[in-house]
Design a protein around this motif. Structure first.
Motif, short mmCIF file in Angstrom:
data_model
loop_
_atom_site.label_atom_id
_atom_site.label_comp_id
_atom_site.label_asym_id
_atom_site.label_seq_id
_atom_site.Cartn_x
_atom_site.Cartn_y
_atom_site.Cartn_z
N ILE A 154 29.44 30.43 33.60
CA ILE A 154 29.55 31.56 32.66
C ILE A 154 30.98 32.09 32.63
O ILE A 154 31.45 32.57 31.61
N GLY A 155 31.68 31.99 33.76
CA GLY A 155 33.06 32.46 33.79
C GLY A 155 33.37 33.36 34.98
O GLY A 155 34.43 33.96 35.05
N TRP A 156 32.42 33.45 35.91
CA TRP A 156 32.66 34.27 37.10
C TRP A 156 33.40 33.48 38.17
O TRP A 156 33.03 32.35 38.47
N ALA A 194 32.95 41.53 41.05
CA ALA A 194 33.74 41.28 39.84
C ALA A 194 34.67 40.09 40.05
O ALA A 194 34.79 39.57 41.17
N GLY A 195 35.31 39.66 39.00
CA GLY A 195 36.29 38.57 39.07
C GLY A 195 36.04 37.53 37.99
O GLY A 195 35.07 36.79 38.05
N LEU A 196 36.94 37.46 37.01
CA LEU A 196 36.78 36.55 35.87
C LEU A 196 37.68 35.33 36.02
O LEU A 196 38.86 35.45 36.35
N ARG A 197 37.13 34.14 35.73
CA ARG A 197 37.94 32.91 35.77
C ARG A 197 39.04 32.92 34.71
O ARG A 197 40.02 32.18 34.82
N GLU A 198 38.88 33.76 33.69
CA GLU A 198 39.91 33.86 32.65
C GLU A 198 41.30 34.16 33.24
O GLU A 198 42.31 33.73 32.69
N VAL A 199 41.36 34.84 34.37
CA VAL A 199 42.66 35.20 34.94
C VAL A 199 43.23 34.12 35.86
O VAL A 199 44.30 34.33 36.47
N CYS A 204 46.28 37.52 39.39
CA CYS A 204 44.95 38.14 39.55
C CYS A 204 43.96 37.26 40.29
O CYS A 204 42.99 37.77 40.83
N HIS A 208 41.11 38.61 43.66
CA HIS A 208 39.64 38.58 43.80
C HIS A 208 39.16 38.60 45.25
O HIS A 208 38.35 39.46 45.60
#
Lengths: 451, 451
Positions: A154-156, A194-199, A204, A208
Motif C-alpha cells: 500500500i505504501g507503508w 506512521a511512515g510513507l515509502r514515498e519519502v 525522511c 522513521h
C-alpha cells in the motif's frame, strides 16, 4: 495453544510480554540479540556524522532535555526521548542495518534505540535488557507478519509503523508493565504509527525508525502512568491492521509464540544499500574477479532480477549518495569497477565519479518473477563479443548464507574506524558481546559515545 | 487559476504559503482567527487539570527541555516541542474545541498549540501570528477536504492526520520557509501523520492534536535546517492521499485558494461532547422547559437522528465521563433532567448519577439518512400517555446558527473559572481579542499560565 479464541491478539501479545520469565529465553536467541546489538551499534556510530542526523539535531537543539542518554558516535548527551530519535536515525541512515526478510522490517533500530536510551536513565541489568530486546523484535516482526505484504504494498514503510510496537514492548518489559498497561502501550504506539515509502530516497526514510523508537518509548512511559488507550488496537475493525492493511492475518502470525523466535530470522547486511541489490553486488564482485583488466571493455551488462529490485531500486540516474542506494544500476557499475562494496561507495562523490557514470547506462535490468529476492542472474558482453555470466543463488547476508560473527565484527570495525581508535572499537565490541552479563546495559551508551 | 496543471498540489500549497503577503488577509478572517484563539485558549485552560494531560506530563517530566513555553492553565514552563504536545492534548481533551463541519477536523488544536509554543521562544508579531494561523487552518482543512470523507470512514482521526500539515504551515510561515522547505515540511509532516478512531473514548483521542502539533512544529524546524523529504507527498502514487484515503480529490479542494477562506467555516461548540449530539442537546433543553416538573414522569424518549450519531456516540452504558461524551443516551438523559449542558455534565460522577442512570435506558434512537447532522427530531411520552415533540432544524454552533462573540466569551469565562480569577480571565480575554496588535503574540503564553 488456542489463546486467541478467548483473548484478542493485542491482549495475547500483552499477556505474553508481561508474564515472560527471562530465564526461558533460549541461549541461541541471546546470542542473536548480541549479534543484532553489534550490528546496530556499528551502524549508528557509522551514521553519526550523516547530514540527516546533524540537521535533525540542529533543529531540536534548543528544545533538548537534560543529558541522561548518549548519541552514539558523538559527544552529545541528551534526554532519552531525543536519544531514541537520534540513534534511530543514525542506525538506519546508511541503509546498513538488519532486516527481517519475510516482512522487510529493520527490527533493531526502533527497539535498541528506545531501550538503550531508557537504560541510561533507569539502569537495566544485561539479562533483562537482552530479554526485552528479544521480545521487542518478536512482537514487532510478528505484527508485521500479520499485515504484510499488503501493508508494505500500500505504501507503508513497515519499520516506521511496527517499530513503535517493538520499542514499546522492549521498554514496557523493562519497566515491568502489567498486561493491561502493555495493551495500552500498544494502543498508544498504534495511534502514532506512521511512515510513507514515498519519502524513500530522502532524509525522511531514516526518520522513521527514529520516530518509532521515540513513539514506542513514549507509549510505554505513558502507559505506565495510566494513560489509557484501546485494549484491542491491533485487531479491532478500525484498528491498526484493518486500517493500514488489507485482509490482515494477525492470529496466524502468533502461531508458536514463545517457542519459535523470529529474531533468529534477523539478517545482517554486508553492503550499505537496499537489500534487494545484494545478489547483484555479490555477482558483480565475482564478475570483477573473472574480468580482471577487461573491466574497461564492457559493452553491456544485463541483470535478470526479482521484480522488487526495480520497484525499490530502479533509479536510473542517481545524483546523490542517498539516491545511489536506490539505484541497482549504480551498484552494479561501481562494484564491477572497484570489486567491492563499502559504505564509501554510496557518497555523492562516488555516485558522480566519471568512470561510474560512464558504465551506468550500459547496465540494463529485466524483471522475472521466477527469480528469488536473494538471487540474481548476470550477464556481461565485452566489446569483442565475449559473454561472461554469473548466477548468484543466495546473497551473502541471506538466511541461507548468513554473515558470521567475524563478518559482523569486521563490519563494526569498518563502520567505527573514523570515529573510534582501534583500541576503543575493540573494547566496545567486547562489551557488546557480553551484554547479558552487564550489571547495567545502559553503560553501553557511555562507551559508544565519542570522547 | 490553473496552477495545478503545472505544479503538484504539494508544491502549489507550499508556494501559496511561502509567498503569501500578510496584508492580504481579509479583516473578517482576522476576526475569525481571534474567535478561534479565544475558543482554543479557553478549552486548553479548561482541560489543563485533566488526568490525560497530568499523566502525559508525568510520563515525560524527566525528559523535558528548558522552559521557554507555557503549559496553558498551569504553572509549568517546558520546551516548545512538549508545550505544543501538552497544549494540544488539553485543548481537545474536553471535546469542546472547534470543528470544520465538512471534514470533522478540529483545526485549532494542532495549529495554535504549535505556533504559540514557538512564539514564546522566537518572538512573532501579532499580525504575522494571525496570518500564520489562518494559513495553517486553511492548508489543514483543504487537505482534509481532498481526502474526506473516505479518509475518516476508513478509521483515521482526521485531526491527528492533517493537523501536522496545519501546524507545519503556521510555523513554517512564521519562520519564513521558502517554497522548497515548505514542501519538505509537508513531506516530514505526512510521514508522521497518524491517529486511529479506534482509540476514541480513551485518553489517546486528545493525544492526536497534541502529537500533530508537535510533529508539525518539528517538521517546520527540520525543513528549515534542510532536512529533505519528498516534494510531492500529498499527491504522489504512494503519498498521503492515496495511501490514507480512497479516490482522493486533492486538486478540487484547492479551488479558490487565497480568495475563499476555509477558516470562515470554523464552528465552535457550545457543549462539551461530540458535535453530532448537539441537536439532541438543544432539543432536550427545549423539552426540559416544556416539561417543567413532569421530567419525573417520562416513560420513554425517542430520538430520530443522522446515522453518524449512533456510529460515533452510540455507547448505551457509559461508565466514565469520557465514555459519556460518546453516548447520545447519556446526553439526552442528563440534559432532560438538568436543563443545560456544561463540561461538568461529562464527569464520572454525573455519568453514574442515580437519576441519570435511571432515565438513560428509556432513551431510544432511530437513524434516518434524511436527517441532517445538525438536525434532530425528539419525542417524549409521559406515563399518562402524553406525547411532546421537538424538532431542531440547526443546532447552536452550526454554520447556520453560529455562536456569537458573546457566546464564545461566556464559554471562555466558564472554562477558565476554576483556574483564573475573574479579573485575570477578563484581562486574558482582552489580550486574545487584540492578538493582531501584539508586538509578540508569544506574550499570550505567559498570561495564559496559572500563577
Amino acid at each position: 495453544m488456542d489463546r486467541s479464541s478467548t483473548l484478542g491478539v493485542t491482549q495475547e501479545l500483552a499477556e505474553f510480554v508481561a508474564s515472560f520469565e527471562k530465564g526461558k529465553l533460549p541461549s541461541e536467541v541471546r546470542h542473536q540479540v548480541a549479534r543484532s546489538l553489534v550490528n546496530w551499534a556499528g551502524c549508528a556510530v557509522g551514521g553519526s556524522a550523516h547530514p540527516a542526523l546533524v540537521k535533525a539535531m540542529d533543529a531540536f537543539k534548543p528544545f533538548l532535555g537534560s543529558g541522561h542518554a548518549s548519541v552514539l558516535g558523538r559527544a552529545e548527551r541528551v534526554d532519552a526521548l531525543h536519544a531514541a530519535l537520534f540513534n534511530g536515525i543514525s542506525s538506519h541512515v546508511l541503509d546498513f542495518d538488519d532486516t527481517h526478510h519475510a516482512t522487510l522490517v529493520h527490527p533493531s533500530g526502533p527497539v535498541f534505540s528506545a531501550l538503550l536510551a531508557l537504560s541510561e536513565f533507569v539502569p537495566i541489568d544485561g539479562d533483562t535488557f537482552v530479554t526485552a530486546i528479544a521480545l521487542g523484535i518478536e512482537v514487532e516482526c510478528r505484527i508485521a507478519l500479520g499485515v504484510c505484504p499488503a501493508h508494505y504494498d500500500i505504501g507503508w514503510h513497515v519499520t516506521g509503523t511496527v517499530g513503535g510496537f517493538g520499542a514499546a514492548t522492549a521498554v514496557g518489559y523493562a519497566l515491568k508493565l502489567n498486561a493491561q498497561q502493555m495493551a495500552w502501550a500498544y494502543g498508544i504506539a498504534a495511534t502514532q504509527a506512521a511512515g510513507l515509502r514515498e519519502v524513500f530516497g530522502t532524509m525522511c526514510k531514516s526518520l522513521h525508525p527514529g520516530r518509532a523508537a521515540q513513539s514506542g518509548l513514549s507509549a510505554a512511559l505513558m502507559a505506565k502512568q495510566g494513560f489509557t488507550s484501546s485494549e484491542r488496537v491491533l485487531e479491532a475493525p478500525r484498528g491498526f491492521a484493518h486500517v493500514m492493511s488489507v485482509n490482515p492475518h494477525l492470529s496466524d502470525s502468533l502461531v508458536d509464540l514463545g517457542t519459535r523466535w523470529v529474531v533468529m530470522d534477523n539478517a545482517f547486511k554486508p553492503y550499505a544499500c537496499g537489500l534487494v541489490i545484494h545478489p547483484v553486488i555479490d555477482g558483480c564482485i565475482s564478475l570483477h574477479k573473472k574480468l580482471g583488466a577487461r573491466t574497461a571493455s564492457i559493452e553491456k551488462v544485463h541483470l535478470r532480477v526479482n521484480p522488487l529490485v526495480l520497484e525499490l531500486t530502479g533509479k536510473t540516474e542517481p545524483r546523490t549518495g542517498l539516491e545511489g542506494k536506490f539505484s541497482v544500476y549504480h551498484s552494479a557499475a561501481v562494484v564491477l569497477i572497484d570489486g567491492l562494496s563499502t559504505s564509501k561507495h554510496y557518497t555523492d562523490t562516488v555516485v558522480n565519479r566519471t568512470d561510474v557514470v560512464a558504465l551506468r547506462p550500459k547496465v540494463s535490468a529485466e524483471v522475472d518473477r521466477s527469480v528469488a529476492v536473494d538471487e540474481a542472474f548476470l550477464s556481461i558482453t565485452l566489446n569483442d563479443g565475449t559473454t561472461i555470466t554469473q548466477h548468484v543463488e543466495h546473497a551473502l547476508g541471506s538466511l541461507q548464507k548468513p554473515m558470521s560473527d567475524a563478518d559482523i565484527n569486521f563490519k563494526f570495525l569498518d563502520l567505527t574506524a573514523e570515529k573510534f581508535s582501534k583500541e576503543k572499537s575493540q573494547q566496545v565490541l567486547e562489551q557488546c558481546w557480553r551484554v547479558s552479563q552487564l550489571a547495567n546495559a545502559g553503560d553501553l551508551g557511555a562507551i559508544l559515545r565519542r570522547e
